[in-house]
Design a protein around this motif. Structure first.
Motif, PDB file in Angstrom:
ATOM      1  N   CYS A  46      -5.598   0.271  -0.519  1.00  0.00           N
ATOM      2  CA  CYS A  46      -5.084   0.443  -1.702  1.00  0.00           C
ATOM      3  C   CYS A  46      -4.927   1.714  -2.566  1.00  0.00           C
ATOM      4  N   THR A  47      -5.864   2.625  -2.297  1.00  0.00           N
ATOM      5  CA  THR A  47      -5.949   3.822  -2.870  1.00  0.00           C
ATOM      6  C   THR A  47      -5.061   4.729  -2.210  1.00  0.00           C
ATOM      7  N   THR A  48      -4.728   4.706  -0.959  1.00  0.00           N
ATOM      8  CA  THR A  48      -3.708   5.433  -0.224  1.00  0.00           C
ATOM      9  C   THR A  48      -2.332   4.829  -0.609  1.00  0.00           C
ATOM     10  N   GLU A  49      -2.087   3.451  -0.743  1.00  0.00           N
ATOM     11  CA  GLU A  49      -0.815   3.333  -1.170  1.00  0.00           C
ATOM     12  C   GLU A  49      -0.524   3.534  -2.600  1.00  0.00           C
ATOM     13  N   LEU A  50      -1.482   3.444  -3.507  1.00  0.00           N
ATOM     14  CA  LEU A  50      -1.243   3.999  -4.971  1.00  0.00           C
ATOM     15  C   LEU A  50      -0.814   5.566  -5.041  1.00  0.00           C
ATOM     16  N   GLY A 152      -1.438  -2.053   5.014  1.00  0.00           N
ATOM     17  CA  GLY A 152      -0.794  -1.280   3.888  1.00  0.00           C
ATOM     18  C   GLY A 152       0.530  -1.100   4.246  1.00  0.00           C
ATOM     19  N   ARG A 153       1.345  -0.788   2.999  1.00  0.00           N
ATOM     20  CA  ARG A 153       2.916  -0.820   2.934  1.00  0.00           C
ATOM     21  C   ARG A 153       3.366   0.492   3.329  1.00  0.00           C
ATOM     22  N   ASN A 154       4.732   0.361   3.487  1.00  0.00           N
ATOM     23  CA  ASN A 154       5.290   1.664   4.076  1.00  0.00           C
ATOM     24  C   ASN A 154       6.206   1.901   2.729  1.00  0.00           C
ATOM     25  N   PHE A 155       5.879   3.018   1.961  1.00  0.00           N
ATOM     26  CA  PHE A 155       6.504   3.238   0.528  1.00  0.00           C
ATOM     27  C   PHE A 155       8.100   4.014   0.871  1.00  0.00           C
ATOM     28  N   ASP A 156       8.052   4.553   1.967  1.00  0.00           N
ATOM     29  CA  ASP A 156       9.423   5.203   2.259  1.00  0.00           C
ATOM     30  C   ASP A 156      10.478   4.005   2.471  1.00  0.00           C
ATOM     31  N   GLU A 157       9.857   2.946   3.140  1.00  0.00           N
ATOM     32  CA  GLU A 157      10.759   1.779   3.447  1.00  0.00           C
ATOM     33  C   GLU A 157      11.270   1.049   2.050  1.00  0.00           C
TER      34      GLU A 157
END
Ligand code: BEZ
Length: 221
Positions: A46-50, A152-157
């Motif tokens: 979560c920390t890497t995603e945020l 974890g998700r891909n925020f570029d996507e």
């Protein structure tokens, strides 16, 4: 609840957040919105995603998209965790550029179908999955994705799908596999050849296929 369907009006929930109490529709105003949920504060993925979401928040702003996160802890925890997130980005002086909803009673997570039954906290309570909702300016749900807590998700996507959603909301086109902005797009099947010729001045090219059906129609916008 089985969850929201595409096209449903997104609930106008009230919630406590790191910027105070909000009514969701008022928070969105006339903007697009993205709501992304997290299993728990002070957890590694979560920390890497945020942190990633914070780093690329200008890209969401550029697209007129208001960001809001959700996690099942208190506002106080969120404020402490936000400092870790910004420190992860080596930006200790900057605030997290979007609010986090405090869903410590899991009311919203239940209402929106966001709990992950396979992941539990130390008291055996289910954690939130990694859910993403994109909401249009009409407050309707345009996209939802659901990842388990362990992926974890891909925020570029997420930026890519927002580009597609915003483009296809304006033009009668669809974006093909792995599409990126400025790539060719596809003419939607419901348009006749004459309508497509009139709508797309750059021309329409059709890929021949064994069926002889002319459904693979591309245009460059
Ligand atoms: C994480 O964010 O690292 C995480 C949270 C819950 C379960 C697994 C991983």
């Amino acid at each position: 609840m089985p969850g929201l369907l595409l096209g449903d009006e997104f609930p106008n929930f009230e919630a406590d957040t790191t910027i105070g109490r909000i009514k969701f529709h008022d928070f969105l105003g006339s903007s697009w919105g993205i709501l992304f949920s997290h299993p728990k504060d002070f957890t590694p993925v979560c920390t890497t995603e945020l942190a990633c979401a914070a780093r690329i928040s200008d890209e969401f702003t550029k697209r007129g998209v208001k960001m809001i996160a959700l996690s099942i802890d208190s506002v106080e925890d969120h404020r402490h965790w936000s400092k870790d997130v910004m420190a992860f980005n080596s930006e200790t002086e900057s605030p997290l550029p979007f609010p986090i909803i405090a869903d410590d009673k899991r009311e919203l997570s239940i209402q929106l179908g966001m709990l992950d039954p396979d992941e539990r906290d130390k008291d055996g309570m289910p954690l939130t999955a990694r859910c993403v909702f994109v909401i249009g300016p009409d407050k309707k749900l345009k996209l939802s994705i659901l990842y388990p807590a362990t992926t974890g998700r891909n925020f570029d996507e997420l930026l890519r799908v927002i580009d597609s959603l915003q483009l296809t909301a304006q033009k009668k086109v669809a974006t093909p596999v792995n599409w990126q902005p400025n790539d060719k797009v596809m003419v939607i099947p419901s348009l006749s050849e004459a309508e497509a010729a009139a709508l797309f001045p750059n021309g329409v090219t059709t890929k021949e296929v064994p069926s002889g059906k002319k459904y693979l129609r591309y245009t460059q916008l």
